[in-house]
Design a protein around this motif. Structure first.
Motif, PDB file in Angstrom:
ATOM      1  N   UNK A   1      43.124  30.035  44.977  1.00 38.90           N
ATOM      2  CA  UNK A   1      42.181  31.074  44.161  1.00 38.90           C
ATOM      3  C   UNK A   1      42.402  30.853  42.566  1.00 38.90           C
ATOM      4  N   UNK A   2      41.049  30.718  41.999  1.00 42.72           N
ATOM      5  CA  UNK A   2      41.157  30.574  40.441  1.00 42.72           C
ATOM      6  C   UNK A   2      40.231  31.633  39.839  1.00 42.72           C
ATOM      7  N   UNK A   3      39.849  32.543  40.692  1.00 45.37           N
ATOM      8  CA  UNK A   3      38.899  33.680  40.306  1.00 45.37           C
ATOM      9  C   UNK A   3      39.899  34.871  39.781  1.00 45.37           C
ATOM     10  N   UNK A   4      39.252  35.838  39.167  1.00 44.44           N
ATOM     11  CA  UNK A   4      40.121  36.951  38.764  1.00 44.44           C
ATOM     12  C   UNK A   4      40.469  37.929  39.640  1.00 44.44           C
ATOM     13  N   UNK A   5      41.642  37.628  40.333  1.00 42.48           N
ATOM     14  CA  UNK A   5      42.143  38.328  41.486  1.00 42.48           C
ATOM     15  C   UNK A   5      42.393  39.876  41.267  1.00 42.48           C
ATOM     16  N   UNK A   6      42.909  39.811  40.157  1.00 41.72           N
ATOM     17  CA  UNK A   6      43.338  41.208  39.846  1.00 41.72           C
ATOM     18  C   UNK A   6      42.302  42.378  39.849  1.00 41.72           C
ATOM     19  N   UNK A   7      41.028  41.908  39.325  1.00 45.84           N
ATOM     20  CA  UNK A   7      39.896  42.907  39.258  1.00 45.84           C
ATOM     21  C   UNK A   7      39.015  42.586  40.756  1.00 45.84           C
ATOM     22  N   UNK A   8      39.290  41.665  41.147  1.00 46.34           N
ATOM     23  CA  UNK A   8      38.437  41.392  42.536  1.00 46.34           C
ATOM     24  C   UNK A   8      39.493  40.699  43.570  1.00 46.34           C
ATOM     25  N   UNK A   9      40.017  41.781  44.195  1.00 49.02           N
ATOM     26  CA  UNK A   9      41.084  41.698  45.193  1.00 49.02           C
ATOM     27  C   UNK A   9      40.401  41.981  46.486  1.00 49.02           C
ATOM     28  N   UNK A  10      41.336  41.747  47.439  1.00 47.93           N
ATOM     29  CA  UNK A  10      40.898  42.040  48.843  1.00 47.93           C
ATOM     30  C   UNK A  10      40.416  43.451  49.210  1.00 47.93           C
TER      31      UNK A  10
ATOM     32  N   UNK B   1      29.451  36.218  44.787  1.00 47.45           N
ATOM     33  CA  UNK B   1      30.162  34.972  44.949  1.00 47.45           C
ATOM     34  C   UNK B   1      31.369  34.924  44.198  1.00 47.45           C
ATOM     35  N   UNK B   2      32.591  35.133  44.587  1.00 47.98           N
ATOM     36  CA  UNK B   2      33.760  34.895  43.953  1.00 47.98           C
ATOM     37  C   UNK B   2      33.856  33.237  43.608  1.00 47.98           C
ATOM     38  N   UNK B   3      34.194  33.130  42.295  1.00 51.81           N
ATOM     39  CA  UNK B   3      33.987  31.963  41.491  1.00 51.81           C
ATOM     40  C   UNK B   3      35.515  31.532  40.755  1.00 51.81           C
ATOM     41  N   UNK B   4      36.465  30.706  41.128  1.00 55.64           N
ATOM     42  CA  UNK B   4      35.953  29.752  42.289  1.00 55.64           C
ATOM     43  C   UNK B   4      37.340  29.658  43.216  1.00 55.64           C
ATOM     44  N   UNK B   5      37.298  29.066  44.427  1.00 56.31           N
ATOM     45  CA  UNK B   5      38.320  28.432  45.162  1.00 56.31           C
ATOM     46  C   UNK B   5      38.340  26.966  44.754  1.00 56.31           C
ATOM     47  N   UNK B   6      39.353  26.268  44.547  1.00 55.41           N
ATOM     48  CA  UNK B   6      39.465  25.039  43.836  1.00 55.41           C
ATOM     49  C   UNK B   6      40.688  24.308  44.818  1.00 55.41           C
ATOM     50  N   UNK B   7      40.524  22.987  45.180  1.00 57.63           N
ATOM     51  CA  UNK B   7      41.487  22.212  45.769  1.00 57.63           C
ATOM     52  C   UNK B   7      42.171  21.356  44.882  1.00 57.63           C
ATOM     53  N   UNK B   8      42.689  22.143  43.831  1.00 61.91           N
ATOM     54  CA  UNK B   8      43.836  21.647  43.003  1.00 61.91           C
ATOM     55  C   UNK B   8      44.917  22.347  42.717  1.00 61.91           C
TER      56      UNK B   8
END
Length: 300
Positions: free
Chosen positions: A76-85, A54-61
């Motif tokens: 997107x507020x999670x570590x998208x560099x290490x947890x990419x598509x 569960x990727x943490x987190x997507x936030x409406x901010x």
């Protein structure tokens, strides 16, 4: 286990090499919130059960140094560099028993709390459906988790917004599963119970945050807490949990697995989830392995 119960447990079957895992038990873990360079491939994956990241987190901010509510436009507020598509696709291709979702909300963003804020129900739902559909498709995700912990809206508004969001995402076949992540706090419970009363049918799991209870929690107290929350929600969807950070609850080295064995003996152990992979990395995911091994044996 009777033949009939075994049949029910095996209704949902998935093959992984020579292994079979069932839809009866699931291991879930939040990942990416702390930016500790953890990757999906770091976490142990038992082939005999369902495993959800569960990727943490997507936030409406808004993004940036002074985040503010966006009325349902998620970033997107999670570590998208290490947890990419591409990494989502890779782990799902390597392990057919793995699914990946995202969690929305969370406790804080920057130095402030994440408050559920909706300017209107219709506009929030419209923005949320659009922005989350885009993220879910971009990241090849399977599901959504609801983890708001602070509220600038009534329980009724929260229930209508989240209920409509999840129903729409499921009806549009954007997601295949959904969960909520409440804990035993008066305001939090009021909001989630309102959501549950109106939309329980669209949620597949209750990720109840048992680690929000006190660190002095005993096995007997934990089992009592489980029964209390099973009566509030659906005991068949209720998952037990522990944290590997400094928060409270019954810790895995202090009796958590004893409690799980008790629930297992009564047919109540539906799954385990952990907060979080980021915190578990330093210890080599010892308790993740133990949790998954226990679940893999639960219904044999």
């Amino acid at each position: 286990m009777s033949h009939w119960k075994l049949f029910l447990a095996l209704i949902i079957l998935h093959a992984h090499g020579d292994h079979i895992f069932t839809g009866a038990v699931v291991f879930r873990e939040y990942i990416g919130a702390n930016f500790d360079n953890v990757r999906f491939s770091d976490v142990p994956i038992n082939p005999n059960i369902q495993v959800h990241f569960i990727l943490s987190f997507a936030i409406d901010y808004t993004l940036g140094s002074s985040p503010t509510p966006t009325n349902g436009k998620f970033n997107i507020f999670w570590d998208s560099d290490n947890l990419s598509p591409s990494q989502v696709l890779s782990i799902k291709r390597q392990h057919s028993n793995v699914k990946v979702g995202l969690s929305i909300g969370g406790d804080s963003v920057g130095s402030r709390s994440v408050d559920f804020t909706a300017f209107s129900i219709d506009s929030w739902v419209s923005n949320a459906v659009s922005s989350l559909t885009r993220v879910i498709k971009q990241y090849h995700l399977d599901g959504i988790d609801i983890d708001y912990e602070h509220f600038d809206a009534t329980p009724t508004i929260f229930a209508q917004c989240i209920g409509r969001l999840v129903t729409t995402l499921k009806n549009n076949r954007v997601i295949s599963f959904a969960s909520i992540a409440p804990f035993d706090d008066g305001e939090v419970q009021r909001h989630y119970l309102a959501l549950w009363r109106s939309s329980a049918r669209v949620f597949d799991y209750v990720n109840f945050q048992f680690y929000a209870y006190d660190r002095s929690t005993t096995v007997a107290q934990f089992l009592r807490f489980f029964d209390e929350q099973a009566s509030n929600y659906d005991g068949r969807k209720l998952l037990v949990s522990f944290s590997t950070d400094s928060s409270g609850g019954l810790k895995p080295d202090k009796g958590f697995f004893t409690a799980c064995q008790n629930l297992k003996s009564k047919g109540k152990l539906n799954g385990i989830f952990v907060w979080s992979a980021d915190d578990s990395k330093a210890s080599g995911f010892r308790f993740e392995r133990q949790s998954q091994a226990l679940l893999a044996k639960s219904y044999k």
